[in-house]
Design an enzyme around this catalytic site. Structure first.
Site, mmCIF file in Angstrom:
data_model
loop_
_atom_site.group_PDB
_atom_site.id
_atom_site.type_symbol
_atom_site.label_atom_id
_atom_site.label_comp_id
_atom_site.label_asym_id
_atom_site.label_seq_id
_atom_site.Cartn_x
_atom_site.Cartn_y
_atom_site.Cartn_z
ATOM 1 N N CYS A 285 16.112 -1.273 5.306
ATOM 2 C CA CYS A 285 16.881 -2.162 6.152
ATOM 3 C C CYS A 285 16.258 -3.551 6.286
ATOM 4 C CB CYS A 285 16.937 -1.503 7.535
ATOM 5 S SG CYS A 285 18.168 -2.154 8.606
ATOM 6 N N CYS B 248 3.062 -2.216 7.693
ATOM 7 C CA CYS B 248 3.249 -1.407 6.471
ATOM 8 C C CYS B 248 2.625 -2.103 5.263
ATOM 9 C CB CYS B 248 4.738 -1.193 6.219
ATOM 10 S SG CYS B 248 5.084 -0.459 4.615
ATOM 11 N N SER C 281 8.376 -6.882 -10.712
ATOM 12 C CA SER C 281 7.605 -6.843 -9.472
ATOM 13 C C SER C 281 6.100 -6.721 -9.709
ATOM 14 C CB SER C 281 8.090 -5.696 -8.587
ATOM 15 O OG SER C 281 8.024 -4.478 -9.285
ATOM 16 N N ASP D 272 3.218 -1.711 -10.400
ATOM 17 C CA ASP D 272 2.811 -1.800 -8.989
ATOM 18 C C ASP D 272 2.639 -0.441 -8.343
ATOM 19 O OD1 ASP D 272 5.503 -1.234 -8.908
ATOM 20 O OD2 ASP D 272 6.076 -3.236 -8.205
ATOM 21 N N CYS E 222 6.478 9.239 4.596
ATOM 22 C CA CYS E 222 6.446 8.145 5.566
ATOM 23 C C CYS E 222 7.355 8.516 6.721
ATOM 24 C CB CYS E 222 6.950 6.851 4.921
ATOM 25 S SG CYS E 222 7.129 5.504 6.111
ATOM 26 N N CYS F 54 -0.846 0.047 8.092
ATOM 27 C CA CYS F 54 -0.488 1.448 7.903
ATOM 28 C C CYS F 54 -0.712 1.801 6.438
ATOM 29 C CB CYS F 54 0.976 1.682 8.272
ATOM 30 S SG CYS F 54 1.469 3.393 7.977
ATOM 31 N N CYS G 44 1.028 6.844 3.909
ATOM 32 C CA CYS G 44 1.534 7.557 2.726
ATOM 33 C C CYS G 44 0.447 7.712 1.655
ATOM 34 C CB CYS G 44 2.770 6.849 2.163
ATOM 35 S SG CYS G 44 2.526 5.104 1.861
#
Ligand code: SF4
Length: 500
Positions: A12, A263, A310, A373, A409, A486, A489
């Site tokens: 989002c 994050c 990326s 990545d 997550c 964070c 994960c």
């Protein structure tokens, strides 16, 4: 690697806009909103004509006068000068079921709100949407509200007490937008100043005037809407944005001793490379990750390349640090559909291979270091390795600019199940062989964290800038003393205790 191919994706993005001064103004707010949301399309699944329709639906949802299938020029004109907030998300009903008023980037809030005061008071929920919970909590009268006048700050604080993480919210009430970031700062949110049209082409002119303000999950879209980056909404901060300017109303602290938990995967690949978080450009951090990877995982090779696009900053960083030339070996075929719509693994794999052309002359007979990545499920990189080898690469060494993902997550990022993650499969012990590469190595957790944190400086100062007044209180200053991100994960260490 694209987020959808990896199976890991952000859910989002939010965007809000308000015109400065007396309304109506000449600021074309709906167009700013449309362009601003367009610049956040990488956050949920948003590419192609279907997504354009989604944008229009979003605008329509928040403004009944924009009825029908399109937002016409005339309809946009009529809305000039108004306040607007909007949200981009995968499922409209789940993202914004309660109509105008609140937009969130908070897919995880439900986890924490489950069993909260709201439900204990018997208020039922119609959807599994975070937005509904947020809206219901805002409608709920907190104990500190004594008369019949809603105290919105008290209501927002009450909400933040119930849900310590993970969200960024835009809440519209009358002609004001409240921008709210959770006390752990897990999701991003920043503010930009809209430059008056008369000053836009004069790059030298440092105008102190503003045509309006925008609030966005990321700042990478600011240039395209004529906005200048102003500052980040800080963890726990409640900001009021009105036609008169921007001011901090309060800052809600975290549990004592807890660090910020932004994050870290925003840096790895969710965010646009031109976005700014914590005072640093995402591109620069990715470049540093590549440099660190070259230190941790060197290899004898002839050239360094990228899985476009990326991973390119990390590949450039790796090349610079290792002293090897950076050479392109793959070119992206823009005319092939996205692989995530393929119904099964075989077609997905073919889709990935079809998506890239090979620049054979650049690497035939050479030893290639291919930087990506991340490797999430491991089913998209092996066709690329095979493609390069079949096209003449002598060796292909995979270097991954982030650590292996092992845990789910609970902060709102869609990650494949634990069983689907390649790092949890038996094949992980012989990963190079399994993928068909000559070697595979990842960046360490420490390497990623140090690449992200080395340039972050938390500023403890009172800021007075143009018509922005930021009133720091004691709590706010304490919030920024403990830097942190964070990494749950990767490490299984979650920023807040999970209660099930
Ligand atoms: S668990 Fe991973 S993806 Fe989720 S918020 Fe933490 S770092 Fe980001």
């Amino acid at each position: 690697m694209d987020m959808e191919e990896s199976g890991m994706r952000e859910e989002c993005g939010v965007f809000g806009c308000i015109a400065s001064g007396e309304w109506p103004t000449q600021l074309d707010v709906p167009h700013v909103i449309t362009a601003g949301l367009g610049g956040l399309q990488h956050r949920p699944i948003t590419k192609g004509p279907k997504e354009a329709a989604k944008l229009i639906k979003l605008v329509t949802l928040l403004q009944p006068r924009c009825s029908g299938q399109e937002v016409s020029q005339a309809a946009m004109w009529r809305l000039r000068g108004l306040v607007y907030i909007c949200v981009l998300a995968d499922v409209m009903q789940s993202s914004c079921p309660c109509g105008r008023g609140a937009a969130d980037n908070c897919s995880a809030a439900c986890e924490y709100l489950d069993g909260c005061e709201l439900l204990r008071h018997g208020i039922g929920l119609y959807t599994s949407s975070d937005s509904e919970m947020i809206t219901q909590l805002l409608a709920y009268t907190p104990p500190q509200e004594r008369d019949n006048t809603p105290d919105w700050v008290a209501r927002i604080k009450n909400l933040m007490k119930e849900a310590p993480t993970a969200y960024s919210l835009l809440i519209m009430h009358r002609d004001v937008i409240y921008a709210v970031r959770d006390p752990y700062g897990n999701r991003p949110l920043c503010i930009g100043r809209l430059i008056p049209a008369s000053d836009m082409n004069d790059k030298e002119k440092k105008s102190s005037e503003s045509a309006g303000w925008v609030v966005s999950s990321e700042s990478g879209n600011f240039l395209s809407i004529g906005a200048r980056y102003s500052h980040e909404v800080k963890p726990g901060e409640i900001v009021e944005i009105s036609r008169h300017g921007v001011r901090t109303l309060d800052t809600i602290p975290r549990s004592e001793g807890d660090p910020v938990a932004f994050c870290i995967f925003e840096y790895v690949y969710f965010a646009r490379p031109d976005s700014i978080f914590e005072g640093q450009m995402v591109y620069t951090v990715r470049y540093r990750c590549g440099q660190q990877l070259a230190i941790e995982a060197p290899v004898e090779a002839d050239l360094v390349s990228t899985v476009p696009e990326s991973a390119t900053p990390a590949a450039l960083g790796y090349a610079a640090k290792s002293g090897l030339p950076y050479v392109e070996v793959l070119c992206k075929n823009r005319y092939v559909g996205r692989t995530f719509i393929q119904p099964n693994m075989r077609l997905r794999q073919l889709g990935v291979a079809k998506k890239f052309g090979v620049l054979t002359d650049n690497f035939k007979g050479k030893r290639v270091v291919l930087v990506d990545d991340s490797i999430v499920r491991g089913n998209t990189i092996s066709p690329i390795i095979r493609l390069l080898k079949e096209s003449g690469a002598k060796e292909v060494h995979i270097r991954v600019a982030s650590p292996p993902i092992k845990y789910p997550c609970f902060m709102g990022i869609n990650i494949p199940t634990k069983e689907e993650l390649i790092a949890n499969k038996p094949e992980f012990d012989r990963l190079a062989e399994y993928l068909g590469a000559n070697s595979v190595m990842y960046l360490s957790v420490e390497g990623l964290v140090s690449s992200v944190q080395q340039d972050i400086k938390f500023k403890k100062q009172k800021v007075q800038r143009h018509d922005i007044t930021i009133q720091e209180n004691g709590n706010g200053l304490e919030c920024f003393e403990k830097t942190g991100h964070c990494t749950a994960c990767l490490t299984g260490q979650y920023p807040v205790e999970l209660e099930w």
